[in-house]
Design an enzyme around this catalytic site. Structure first.
Site, PDB file in Angstrom:
ATOM      1  N   HIS A 146       0.832  -1.205   0.000  1.00 11.94           N
ATOM      2  CA  HIS A 146       0.000   0.000   0.000  1.00 11.94           C
ATOM      3  C   HIS A 146       0.869   1.259   0.000  1.00 11.94           C
ATOM      4  CE1 HIS A 146      -3.639  -2.337   0.829  1.00 11.94           C
ATOM      5  NE2 HIS A 146      -4.343  -1.221   0.823  1.00 11.94           N
ATOM      6  N   ARG A 201      -0.920   2.697   7.331  1.00 11.95           N
ATOM      7  CA  ARG A 201      -0.657   1.266   7.492  1.00 11.95           C
ATOM      8  C   ARG A 201      -0.117   0.960   8.888  1.00 11.95           C
ATOM      9  NH1 ARG A 201      -3.851  -0.933   4.915  1.00 11.95           N
ATOM     10  NH2 ARG A 201      -2.704  -2.835   4.410  1.00 11.95           N
ATOM     11  N   HIS A 254       1.397  -2.992   9.363  1.00 17.88           N
ATOM     12  CA  HIS A 254       2.774  -2.853   8.904  1.00 17.88           C
ATOM     13  C   HIS A 254       3.638  -2.224   9.982  1.00 17.88           C
ATOM     14  CE1 HIS A 254       2.811  -4.173   4.744  1.00 17.88           C
ATOM     15  NE2 HIS A 254       1.700  -3.509   4.511  1.00 17.88           N
ATOM     16  N   ASP A 265       8.718  -1.432   7.201  1.00 19.01           N
ATOM     17  CA  ASP A 265       7.964  -1.866   6.022  1.00 19.01           C
ATOM     18  C   ASP A 265       7.549  -0.659   5.186  1.00 19.01           C
ATOM     19  OD1 ASP A 265       8.028  -4.327   7.365  1.00 19.01           O
ATOM     20  OD2 ASP A 265       5.922  -4.226   7.959  1.00 19.01           O
TER      21      ASP A 265
END
Length: 280
Positions: free
Chosen positions: A176, A209, A215, A219
């Protein structure tokens, strides 16, 4: 504190399922009810070796017990403290990249509505580059298979329906985030007068995220790096360059029409104003 070394709910089209395997919760960018016989399913601009090699470009995620792992865990604690807030609700909204709704994720920052009727080239540009940025994270995700935060800390996510898919998809790097950062860079090139707002939106899109508890900070940082790598490769693609030029003209026309943006931009801005102090 920066880390320079580390720095979709699926639709029906099978070609997109393969491209989006890199982030299992990322939706295929087609409208519900899409009739595959009526029009071809969208594909990315990049194919084969043109897709950035995320395994080669991504160092290993932070080792347990390292200073970088401690930072990931500290930011995760800050992020999970936002559960139930407007920022948490915004993270849930940001998780949905299904088209046509996904095309509007950056509309407030861009200052215009994005849809297939009024801005078809821009719509296509976002749709196809989504597939490319997602595909660019796949090799590293499959190689490292890093467990996601909710699998470690046991805290809820902002998208509980996605959790079964997320458990089977590696956390590092964030797909994402790669998509959001690629979009921020592309849109900043098309509309440089809105670059600050667009890049800020790209950053807080990745931070969603973290707030969603799906996440780690590292990340997200590596997702940004791969989003940038994807855009660099896209500039060598004739189809992308043509759509970029057409989208620039569409944005100028859309501003002149002053069409309403189908989002509550004030509420979005207020929610996104809640930051994570250590995620910079």
């Amino acid at each position: 504190m920066s880390r320079s070394p580390f720095p979709l709910r699926l639709g029906a089209a099978s070609v997109l399922a393969a491209a989006l395997a890199a982030c299992a919760s990322t939706p295929a960018p087609v409208a519900r009810g899409h009739d595959a016989s009526a029009e071809p399913a969208p594909t990315g601009y990049l194919q084969g070796a043109a897709i950035p090699d995320s395994q080669a470009l991504s160092p290993p995620p932070p080792a347990p017990g390292s200073a970088w792992a401690a930072l990931d865990e500290a930011i995760a604690r800050q992020a999970t403290a936002l559960r139930g807030s407007a920022r948490f609700a915004q993270a849930s909204a940001d998780a949905d990249l299904r088209f046509p709704a996904g095309a509007g994720q950056f509309s407030c920052a861009l200052g215009i509505a994005v849809d297939s009727g009024h801005t078809p080239a821009l719509y296509r540009l976002l749709q196809r580059s989504l597939i490319d940025a997602s595909a660019a994270t796949r090799a590293a995700k499959n190689h490292y298979r890093r467990p996601r935060p909710f699998m470690v800390n046991g805290e809820p996510t902002c998208t509980p329906d996605d959790e079964p898919h997320l458990r089977g998809s590696g956390s590092y790097p964030s797909g994402h985030t790669a998509i959001g950062w690629a979009w921020a860079l592309i849109l900043s090139e098309i509309a440089p007068e809105r670059a600050t707002a667009l890049l800020e939106r790209g950053r807080n899109y990745g931070h969603s995220r973290l707030v969603c508890n799906v996440h780690w900070y590292s990340d997200v940082q590596q997702g940004q790096a791969l989003g940038a790598a994807t855009v660099a490769r896209l500039h060598d693609n004739a189809g992308f360059v043509a759509d970029l030029a057409a989208a620039r003209q569409e944005i100028a026309a859309a501003r002149a029409q002053a069409l309403p943006i189908p989002r509550d931009c004030a509420a979005e801005a207020a929610a996104l104003a809640t930051g994570l102090p250590d995620a910079r």
